[in-house]
Design a protein around this motif. Structure first.
Motif, PDB file in Angstrom:
ATOM      1  N   CYS A  24     -38.200 -30.478 -32.257  1.00  0.00           N
ATOM      2  CA  CYS A  24     -37.000 -31.076 -31.671  1.00  0.00           C
ATOM      3  C   CYS A  24     -36.730 -30.432 -30.313  1.00  0.00           C
ATOM      4  CB  CYS A  24     -35.800 -30.873 -32.596  1.00  0.00           C
ATOM      5  SG  CYS A  24     -36.030 -31.566 -34.246  1.00  0.00           S
ATOM      6  N   HIS A  25     -36.678 -31.254 -29.279  1.00  0.00           N
ATOM      7  CA  HIS A  25     -36.520 -30.749 -27.918  1.00  0.00           C
ATOM      8  C   HIS A  25     -35.118 -30.971 -27.367  1.00  0.00           C
ATOM      9  CE1 HIS A  25     -40.866 -30.090 -27.625  1.00  0.00           C
ATOM     10  NE2 HIS A  25     -41.023 -31.281 -28.176  1.00  0.00           N
ATOM     11  N   ASP A  26     -34.630 -32.218 -27.404  1.00  0.00           N
ATOM     12  CA  ASP A  26     -33.382 -32.488 -26.697  1.00  0.00           C
ATOM     13  C   ASP A  26     -32.738 -33.760 -27.256  1.00  0.00           C
ATOM     14  OD1 ASP A  26     -31.368 -32.174 -24.885  1.00  0.00           O
ATOM     15  OD2 ASP A  26     -32.407 -33.189 -23.248  1.00  0.00           O
ATOM     16  N   THR A  40     -29.589 -36.241 -25.648  1.00  0.00           N
ATOM     17  CA  THR A  40     -28.638 -36.478 -24.558  1.00  0.00           C
ATOM     18  C   THR A  40     -28.076 -37.892 -24.665  1.00  0.00           C
ATOM     19  OG1 THR A  40     -30.458 -37.170 -23.117  1.00  0.00           O
ATOM     20  CG2 THR A  40     -29.748 -34.869 -22.968  1.00  0.00           C
ATOM     21  N   ARG A  69     -42.678 -43.478 -30.858  1.00  0.00           N
ATOM     22  CA  ARG A  69     -41.423 -42.964 -30.321  1.00  0.00           C
ATOM     23  C   ARG A  69     -40.274 -43.393 -31.226  1.00  0.00           C
ATOM     24  NH1 ARG A  69     -44.519 -40.400 -28.167  1.00  0.00           N
ATOM     25  NH2 ARG A  69     -44.892 -40.000 -25.946  1.00  0.00           N
ATOM     26  N   GLN A 106     -30.850 -40.627 -25.551  1.00  0.00           N
ATOM     27  CA  GLN A 106     -32.273 -40.336 -25.703  1.00  0.00           C
ATOM     28  C   GLN A 106     -32.453 -39.167 -26.666  1.00  0.00           C
ATOM     29  OE1 GLN A 106     -34.307 -39.373 -22.086  1.00  0.00           O
ATOM     30  NE2 GLN A 106     -36.337 -39.305 -23.034  1.00  0.00           N
ATOM     31  N   LEU A 107     -33.288 -39.365 -27.676  1.00  0.00           N
ATOM     32  CA  LEU A 107     -33.648 -38.324 -28.644  1.00  0.00           C
ATOM     33  C   LEU A 107     -35.098 -37.945 -28.420  1.00  0.00           C
ATOM     34  CD1 LEU A 107     -33.052 -36.588 -31.146  1.00  0.00           C
ATOM     35  CD2 LEU A 107     -33.689 -38.543 -32.564  1.00  0.00           C
ATOM     36  N   ASN A 108     -35.319 -36.707 -28.020  1.00  0.00           N
ATOM     37  CA  ASN A 108     -36.667 -36.223 -27.706  1.00  0.00           C
ATOM     38  C   ASN A 108     -37.162 -35.341 -28.854  1.00  0.00           C
ATOM     39  OD1 ASN A 108     -39.054 -35.464 -26.546  1.00  0.00           O
ATOM     40  ND2 ASN A 108     -38.152 -34.264 -24.890  1.00  0.00           N
ATOM     41  N   THR A 139     -40.845 -34.709 -30.998  1.00  0.00           N
ATOM     42  CA  THR A 139     -42.283 -35.002 -31.020  1.00  0.00           C
ATOM     43  C   THR A 139     -42.863 -34.699 -32.387  1.00  0.00           C
ATOM     44  OG1 THR A 139     -42.783 -32.775 -30.192  1.00  0.00           O
ATOM     45  CG2 THR A 139     -42.521 -34.539 -28.561  1.00  0.00           C
TER      46      THR A 139
END
Length: 732
Positions: free
Chosen positions: A371-373, A375, A547, A585-587, A589
């Motif tokens: 889990c990165h970000d 916003t 994605r 946006q949900l980043n 991977t």
């Protein structure tokens, strides 16, 4: 009917009744009484040995009946663990009160005791008896010259390949045999090779144009003359060299590295067998009478000495074939005699059990979620973060889990992630609270450790390893996004959907969120959700290019897992989807788990090997809910004692005491006594930013609903010994 009438007529005559009774009694006396078959009890082997001990020990053939005393031995294999320490708590055996619980604990902590049988090799199939030479899997059928087709012109090498058993076969690249060309200039041609054992025990390597060995052979290599096999990477990729006695070499190359290793291993075994055979032939004495000993021994020594001096492959082959025929009546040749029976060749030995190995932890299809970000379109400077990049103006929390649409169930535990920066986390505790550098509460007491790991290292984990036993394309990773309880979902999502003035809207949302967080920071409400597929096929190929879907607004009437599964079915049909999107946006991977991944912990927070002290980036294994099917069941080798509690719904509209009750929350506690003054046990897994273990947990709250639905998952670490007074307490 005629007999019955005659019998009736005889009875109708006077004085015949006594006569009839007399004849019947004589017939009964003269008949043979059939006795019931006696039930034969099975032979008690130990009892027979004990009763006839003297007779058996005096029998010269007693070894055929008695078990060898030195056959059984017990060895200890140390238990191999993935974890740095045992998964069983240190004081588990002391706290366990029943013998059954203590024995269960030992199955996770003690070493393996293996019973070995010294003569086990002699107890199976006759074809599996110990033998120094490589035997073919099946004795081929004999082909005689009179039965062969006259028009078929085959060379001797092809004929020999039919008479022997095929040990190994496959495609190889062979260099040309022109000696005038240098080694680096040789041209390789693709040929299909058969490694065959001839009837005399020697080995030959034949090459053909294709897989049909009935055609003419393109070359043969007698492995009797081969002295060594080595890799030759400078020659060609995956190449190796067969060194012969006459200082000549054959160059071959495999298509993959694995195939090259297999060929090298097989060829080296054959070279070793040939070498051992030569040494054994020199050492074995010939059993003859004293009269013939000198003459026969002299002839044999002269023949073998002349063959060794000549070093010619054909002569050495002839000498070994002659010696093999002489040994046919003894040694390994006796075992091969059974294989000539056609009935024996049809026996099925597939049911023979393989070597038993200790239970191992089953490794399913695993993948890493990072889990990165997260916003949204409302960003601003929060708190002291004036010079830094803009962030979300209120805290959000992510809850990740796997859902199986095909089987209509949830297949993993929840993975809670907090991606808020420290300046946003400060909103949860108020301005007067002392905070640590990461935005969490600063405790005055010394920091506690869990399995040797500090609590501060476990609060904000961003990487999780998920595992799936039965992968298929209809498994989805669902991200549920929550926020602090503020109002109904539609009212909270409206500023993010209709954002005409970003700067003004950001200040307004931040001001409202700051007030709400100071009062209701520990209560959560659903806000949005997103999903993405994980696998491409049923083989477990990860969809690395996939994605997450857009962030859909959470419907307050569709919060349960069943509702999410229905939404995922609609998500696969975009033309029928009527979900409202929240811009954001949900980043997150998804990738394969690296082989050398370190600093991992189990779902019970036990560190895995290798693990570094004071590390910051920790990865946690998320527990899988394995399907309740026989083919997916396997023994447990890791101690886990978890209880998952799912509050579903509260029917509260029928009561009249609190007619205006709103924002109903549920608090779950686990206690070990029914008494009122008993405190809750600190065994509930906490969420990010709080304590790792807590005494109570609050489920997600539904705003202004007298019949609220809950979807939160509460994970509890159960004590070693459970008793009847242990209970769950639900407070609303």
């Amino acid at each position: 009917m005629a007999e019955v009438r005659k019998f009736t007529k005889r009875l109708s005559k006077p004085g015949t009744a006594a006569e009839l009774r007399q004849s019947v009694s004589e017939a009964v006396r003269g008949s043979v009484v059939l006795e019931k078959t006696k039930i034969v009890e099975p032979l008690d082997y130990e009892n027979v040995i004990t009763q006839r001990k003297t007779q058996i020990y005096s029998d010269p053939l007693r070894d055929l009946l008695m078990f060898p005393m030195e056959d059984i031995s017990i060895s200890v294999i140390s238990r191999q663990r993935r974890t740095v320490q045992s998964t069983v708590p240190e004081d588990a055996e002391k706290r366990a009160q029943s013998l059954f619980v203590k024995e269960c604990i030992k199955t996770y902590s003690t070493d393996w005791h293996v019973v070995n049988y010294k003569y086990e090799d002699f107890s199976g199939d006759f074809r599996m008896l110990p033998c120094k030479s490589l035997r073919p899997e099946k004795i081929p059928s004999h082909v005689f010259e009179i039965d062969e087709d006259c028009e078929k012109d085959e060379d001797s090498s092809s004929l020999c390949s039919q008479k022997g058993g095929v040990i190994k076969q496959g495609w190889l690249h062979k260099a040309n045999v022109n000696s005038t060309i240098t080694v680096t200039m040789k041209v390789f041609k693709r040929r299909y090779f058969y490694l065959t054992q001839l009837p005399d025990g020697s080995y030959i390597l034949n090459s053909y144009k294709d897989e049909k060995n009935s055609k003419e052979s393109k070359g043969c290599i007698y492995l009797d003359a081969c002295i060594d096999v080595v890799q030759c990477p400078k020659m060609r990729r995956h190449a190796f060299e067969l060194k012969m006695l006459d200082k000549y070499s054959h160059y071959l190359a495999a298509e993959t590295e694995q195939e090259m290793e297999e060929w090298l291993l097989t060829l080296k075994k054959i070279i070793q067998i040939n070498t051992d055979g030569l040494v054994q032939e020199k050492k074995e004495p010939v059993e003859t009478t004293q009269e013939d000993e000198t003459s026969s021994q002299g002839k044999a020594e002269n023949i073998m000495a002349s063959l060794e001096r000549s070093m010619h492959p054909e002569l050495m082959k002839y000498g070994r074939e002659t010696e093999q025929l002489n040994k046919l009546s003894r040694g390994d040749g006796r075992q091969n005699l059974f294989s000539f029976d056609s009935e024996v060749q049809r026996l099925d030995f597939s049911g023979i059990e393989p070597d038993i190995k200790p239970f191992e932890e089953k490794c399913n299809k695993r993948f890493l979620v990072n889990c990165h970000d997260l916003t949204f379109n409302i960003l601003g400077q929060v708190g002291d973060n004036v010079k830094g990049p803009p962030t979300n103006v209120e805290p959000f929390f992510i809850n990740l889990a796997l859902f199986d649409v095909r089987n209509n169930c949830k297949i993993s535990a929840d993975f809670h992630v907090d991606l808020n920066p420290p300046s946003v986390r400060e909103m949860l505790w108020g301005p007067s609270t002392q905070l640590a550098g990461d935005g969490s509460l600063k405790s005055s007491s010394p920091e506690s450790f869990i399995h040797g790991i500090a609590e501060s290292q476990l609060r904000y984990i961003k990487q999780g390893i998920f595992s799936v036993t039965n992968p298929h394309p209809e498994i989805f990773l669902v991200a549920r996004i929550e926020k602090v309880l503020q109002g109904n979902i539609a009212h909270c999502a409206e500023p993010y959907i209709k954002n005409s003035d970003p700067a003004k809207t950001a200040q307004k949302v931040h001001r409202t969120a700051k007030q709400v967080c100071s009062r209701l920071g520990q209560y959560r409400m659903p806000f949005a959700w997103a999903a993405r597929p994980i696998f491409k096929d049923t083989q477990g190929s990860l969809d690395l290019d996939g994605r997450f879907s857009p962030l859909y607004k959470q419907d307050s009437s569709k919060l349960s897992n069943e509702d999410i599964l229905k939404l995922l079915s609609e998500y696969k049909k975009p033309e029928k989807t009527k979900l409202q999107i929240i811009p954001g946006q949900l980043n997150v991977t998804v990738e394969c788990v690296p082989v050398e991944l370190s600093n991992c912990i189990t779902s019970s927070y036990v560190p895995l090997k290798p693990f570094e002290k004071n590390c910051q980036n920790i990865t946690v294994e998320v527990e899988e809910f394995v399907p309740e099917m026989t083919k997916y069941c396997y023994p447990f080798t890791v101690y886990k004692n978890h209880l998952y509690v799912y509050p579903l719904q509260l029917k509260y509209d029928s009561q009249k005491t609190f007619a205006k009750a709103r924002n109903i929350a549920v608090c779950v506690e686990f206690r070990d006594s029914d008494e009122s003054d008993t405190s809750a046990l600190k065994c509930i897994y906490g969420k990010p930013a709080g304590s790792v273990f807590t005494t109570n947990a609050y489920a997600v709250v539904s705003h202004h609903n007298q019949n609220p639905e809950f979807y939160d998952e509460i994970k509890i670490e159960l004590p070693i010994h459970l008793h009847q007074k242990h209970h769950l307490l639900f407070t609303f």
